[in-house]
Scaffold this motif. Structure first.
Motif, PDB file in Angstrom:
ATOM      1  N   LEU A  34     -15.850 -23.613 -27.006  1.00 22.41           N
ATOM      2  CA  LEU A  34     -16.807 -23.074 -26.048  1.00 22.41           C
ATOM      3  C   LEU A  34     -16.079 -22.112 -25.114  1.00 22.41           C
ATOM      4  CD1 LEU A  34     -19.690 -24.880 -24.331  1.00 22.41           C
ATOM      5  CD2 LEU A  34     -18.079 -23.654 -22.886  1.00 22.41           C
ATOM      6  N   GLN A  39     -16.920 -18.444 -22.381  1.00 20.37           N
ATOM      7  CA  GLN A  39     -17.932 -17.621 -21.744  1.00 20.37           C
ATOM      8  C   GLN A  39     -18.362 -16.468 -22.649  1.00 20.37           C
ATOM      9  OE1 GLN A  39     -16.258 -15.359 -18.357  1.00 20.37           O
ATOM     10  NE2 GLN A  39     -14.339 -16.387 -18.850  1.00 20.37           N
ATOM     11  N   ALA A  88     -20.884 -19.857 -23.998  1.00 19.34           N
ATOM     12  CA  ALA A  88     -21.514 -20.482 -22.832  1.00 19.34           C
ATOM     13  C   ALA A  88     -20.464 -20.799 -21.772  1.00 19.34           C
ATOM     14  CB  ALA A  88     -22.240 -21.760 -23.238  1.00 19.34           C
ATOM     15  N   TYR A  99     -19.074 -23.552 -19.338  1.00 20.55           N
ATOM     16  CA  TYR A  99     -19.111 -25.012 -19.319  1.00 20.55           C
ATOM     17  C   TYR A  99     -19.778 -25.568 -18.064  1.00 20.55           C
ATOM     18  CZ  TYR A  99     -14.853 -24.601 -16.425  1.00 20.55           C
ATOM     19  OH  TYR A  99     -13.938 -24.282 -15.443  1.00 20.55           O
ATOM     20  N   TRP A 154     -23.625 -25.219 -19.305  1.00 16.17           N
ATOM     21  CA  TRP A 154     -24.004 -25.472 -20.691  1.00 16.17           C
ATOM     22  C   TRP A 154     -24.913 -26.692 -20.791  1.00 16.17           C
ATOM     23  CZ3 TRP A 154     -20.813 -28.448 -24.725  1.00 16.17           C
ATOM     24  CH2 TRP A 154     -21.350 -28.260 -26.008  1.00 16.17           C
ATOM     25  N   ASN A 165     -25.824 -29.333 -22.909  1.00 12.62           N
ATOM     26  CA  ASN A 165     -25.305 -30.008 -24.093  1.00 12.62           C
ATOM     27  C   ASN A 165     -25.987 -31.356 -24.294  1.00 12.62           C
ATOM     28  OD1 ASN A 165     -23.517 -30.897 -26.214  1.00 12.62           O
ATOM     29  ND2 ASN A 165     -22.427 -32.077 -24.667  1.00 12.62           N
TER      30      ASN A 165
END
Length: 325
Positions: A184, A186, A210, A212, A215, A217
């Motif tokens: 993951l 940006q 994304a 963090y 995100w 999830n």
């Protein structure tokens, strides 16, 4: 009477780094290669007059970066320069060091940044391939010292947060047989990161563009890596951040946090604090205390155990291993 010499040394220490970084930027070590060159030829290739070049080379010689052959008088790199400043070397750090040269104008604004409550404008990453290659070079130096602490099995679902160049997932794939990590990063870096790390040999990875921090999830992972990003975050956000990460872990899963820290058990924390000032200038972050970070994590619901590991080396890197109950 106390000798004021240490104060004058402090006031001029930047002369060392600026001379060194100028030599890197003009390609002096690139031209020297591994064998060295006569002064006249080096002057021609770098387009620096011999009289000025002699002064620069004198400084580099005193910094143990070049030496003069007694028989021929040729200028050649020292072992240190040959390993890390020759573009043909697998351990080349030239692109990473260029970042330090680009930071000089920002350090001129340190007094202003210390007094300001505004977030700094983050440096542009328009030259993303070079930026990622620089990150990859830096990570490659510390990876061998960290890998023995990472308990990762090939079939583990591993989430690599703020994956950067993807270096850590690649190392786990090559050294521990990790089958399919999730990286993951940006949005502005994600596609370039994917292209770069695939060119380095990454296979069967999932790439998510994304942040963090935001995100959404709904999955859980066996292992989460959060490497080299905590210093970008303020202390006030630390617990909220780790709580999010713990929610993404399966019961019995492990969160690994790797970063530079200051610690009451470290004999010399100067580099850590100076690194923190650098982060204040660039990201609004700083340097975190190992002890206060550990306390923040221990107080969160779901934490079964926490173990800090001091990574061997001169820089104060620590790996915090957090297990979820």
């Amino acid at each position: 009477m106390v000798n004021p010499a240490p104060l004058f040394k402090l006031a001029t220490d930047y002369w060392h780094s600026r001379a060194f970084l100028a030599a890197v930027h003009i390609g002096l070590f690139n031209e020297l290669g591994s064998e060295g060159l006569p002064l006249g030829k080096l002057s021609e290739l770098t387009e620096i007059p011999e009289t000025k070049l002699k002064v620069l080379l004198g400084a580099l010689r005193e910094l143990n970066l070049v030496e003069e052959c007694e028989l021929t008088g040729d200028i050649r790199p020292t072992e240190l320069s040959s390993i890390y400043l020759n573009p043909e070397s697998p351990a080349y750090l030239g692109e990473s060091l260029e970042y330090s040269r680009e930071m000089f104008p920002l350090w001129d604004k340190l007094e202003q940044r210390l007094r300001s409550s505004d977030e700094p404008t983050r440096p542009s990453k328009e030259d993303t391939p070079g930026f990622l290659r620089s990150m990859h070079n830096r990570a490659s130096i510390i990876i061998p010292s960290v890998l023995p602490f990472l308990k990762v099995d090939p079939a583990d679902r591993v989430l690599d947060l703020a994956a950067g160049a993807g270096s850590w997932s690649l190392a786990l794939q090559k050294e521990k047989g990790l089958e399919s990590p999730t990286l993951l990063e940006q949005v502005e870096l994600a596609s370039e990161m994917q292209s770069f790390i695939q060119s380095q040999g990454m296979l069967n990875a999932e790439y998510i563009p994304a942040d963090y921090r935001h995100w959404q999830n709904d999955r859980q992972f066996d292992k989460i890596l959060y490497f080299g990003a905590l210093h970008q975050e303020p202390e006030s956000y630390r617990q909220e951040l780790f709580l999010r990460f713990l929610e993404w872990l399966k019961p019995g899963g492990t969160l690994y946090v790797l970063d530079l820290f200051v610690s009451k058990n470290e004999k010399n924390c100067l580099f850590g604090y100076l690194f923190g000032l650098n982060m204040i200038l660039t990201s609004g972050g700083g340097i975190h205390s190992l002890e206060s970070t550990n306390d923040d994590i221990k107080s969160l619901p779901g934490v079964d155990s926490l173990t800090p590991h001091r990574i061997p080396g001169e820089l104060p890197y620590f790996l915090i291993e957090v297990t979820k109950n």
